[in-house]
Design an enzyme around this catalytic site. Structure first.
Site, PDB file in Angstrom:
ATOM      1  N   ASP A  70     -89.894  22.869 -46.175  1.00  0.00           N
ATOM      2  CA  ASP A  70     -89.366  22.894 -47.529  1.00  0.00           C
ATOM      3  C   ASP A  70     -89.328  21.437 -48.001  1.00  0.00           C
ATOM      4  O   ASP A  70     -89.386  20.514 -47.189  1.00  0.00           O
ATOM      5  CB  ASP A  70     -87.960  23.511 -47.507  1.00  0.00           C
ATOM      6  N   ASP A 100     -87.303  20.057 -51.220  1.00  0.00           N
ATOM      7  CA  ASP A 100     -86.011  19.635 -51.758  1.00  0.00           C
ATOM      8  C   ASP A 100     -84.902  19.804 -50.724  1.00  0.00           C
ATOM      9  O   ASP A 100     -84.647  20.905 -50.267  1.00  0.00           O
ATOM     10  CB  ASP A 100     -85.660  20.471 -52.998  1.00  0.00           C
TER      11      ASP A 100
HETATM   12  P1  B16 Z   1     -88.063  23.610 -60.495  1.00  0.00           P
HETATM   13  P2  B16 Z   1     -87.339  24.124 -52.778  1.00  0.00           P
HETATM   14  C1  B16 Z   1     -86.270  24.565 -55.174  1.00  0.00           C
HETATM   15  O1  B16 Z   1     -87.092  23.862 -54.340  1.00  0.00           O
HETATM   16  C2  B16 Z   1     -84.889  23.957 -55.278  1.00  0.00           C
HETATM   17  O2  B16 Z   1     -84.208  24.038 -54.038  1.00  0.00           O
HETATM   18  C3  B16 Z   1     -84.106  24.705 -56.309  1.00  0.00           C
HETATM   19  O3  B16 Z   1     -82.828  24.141 -56.442  1.00  0.00           O
HETATM   20  C4  B16 Z   1     -84.851  24.676 -57.650  1.00  0.00           C
HETATM   21  O4  B16 Z   1     -84.173  25.421 -58.636  1.00  0.00           O
HETATM   22  C5  B16 Z   1     -86.240  25.248 -57.445  1.00  0.00           C
HETATM   23  O5  B16 Z   1     -86.903  24.498 -56.459  1.00  0.00           O
HETATM   24  C6  B16 Z   1     -87.075  25.258 -58.714  1.00  0.00           C
HETATM   25  O6  B16 Z   1     -87.367  23.960 -59.087  1.00  0.00           O
HETATM   26  O7  B16 Z   1     -87.077  23.864 -61.569  1.00  0.00           O
HETATM   27  O8  B16 Z   1     -88.417  22.151 -60.302  1.00  0.00           O
HETATM   28  O9  B16 Z   1     -89.300  24.475 -60.604  1.00  0.00           O
HETATM   29  O10 B16 Z   1     -85.999  24.038 -52.106  1.00  0.00           O
HETATM   30  O11 B16 Z   1     -88.036  25.440 -52.623  1.00  0.00           O
HETATM   31  O12 B16 Z   1     -88.232  22.959 -52.446  1.00  0.00           O
HETATM   32 MG    MG Z   2     -84.598  23.064 -50.186  1.00  0.00          MG
END
Ligand code: B16
Ligand code: MG
Length: 211
Positions: free
Chosen positions: A8, A10
């Site tokens: 992952d 984030d």
């Molecule tokens: P965006 P991951 C996720 O990433 C985040 O953990 C989550 O908090 C966020 O809402 C989601 O991506 C969407 O992100 O708005 O930039 O498309 O943890 O899967 O890397």
């Molecule tokens: Mg994450």
């Protein structure tokens, strides 16, 4: 032994989880919805509209689809502003070493982020070339905890799910890995990531041979 490690982004490789938190908190409070770190745990790994819906469930207002799209866009604008200044200095401790150790062991490396900003973040961190495959979140229909994104990564890497190690900081992300039939390594607290097969506090403690 494993044939691939799927990370992952984030909260595992970089602390964009904090930037998501700041942008969602501002938006929630503008709608009169209380927002704290405990609530934010439910949003980690959940896509943009899914996260917005969870926040707005705490409001007594009703929102049209158009209003929701405008709110999601506002949150994203703030998030994009926050990540614009990112650099290699924003890599979390142990991230490069973990990626290098997987590469040295000859395993495939995937990235499974539901963020539509993942390519931008990778570019800012300067680590895009370290991955054999990066999932394009725009092509994923079902957000974590659904297994789609990890299964997509495994298929693209040509590795069976049971031969994959998934690495996640989010409750929804660990659930996604487990329902994909993979070994789940949690990054964070064992009290939060109860479904993970193993939990380490950060990638600084990542030891491929231990799992
Ligand atoms: P965006 P991951 C996720 O990433 C985040 O953990 C989550 O908090 C966020 O809402 C989601 O991506 C969407 O992100 O708005 O930039 O498309 O943890 O899967 O890397
Ligand atoms: Mg994450």
């Amino acid at each position: 032994q494993f044939k691939a490690v799927i990370f992952d982004l984030d909260g595992v490789i970089t602390d964009t989880a904090h930037y998501h938190y700041l942008a969602w908190k501002a938006l929630a409070e503008s709608e009169g919805v209380h927002f704290d770190h405990a609530f934010n745990e439910h949003l980690k790994g959940v896509d943009r509209m899914g996260s917005l819906n969870l926040i707005l469930a705490g409001s007594s207002n009703t929102y049209s689809m158009q209003q929701k799209l405008a709110l999601a866009e506002r949150k994203n604008r703030q998030y994009v502003e926050l990540i614009a200044t990112m650099s290699q200095a924003d890599l979390l401790p142990g991230a490069i070493e973990a990626l290098a150790s997987v590469r040295a062991a000859g395993l495939k490396i995937g990235l499974a982020s539901v963020s539509k900003n993942a390519f931008t973040v990778l570019e800012r961190l300067g680590i895009g070339a370290r991955f054999d495959y990066v999932v394009d979140a725009a092509l994923i229909a079902n957000s974590k905890p659904h297994p789609e994104i990890f299964l997509n990564a495994a298929a693209a890497l040509g590795v069976a799910p049971q031969d994959c190690l998934g690495v996640e900081d989010a409750v929804a992300g660990v659930a996604s890995i487990k329902s994909a039939g993979m070994f789940a390594l949690g990054v964070g607290s064992p009290d939060v990531l109860t479904q993970a097969d193993r939990v380490i506090p950060s990638l600084s403690a990542f030891r491929l041979n231990d799992y």
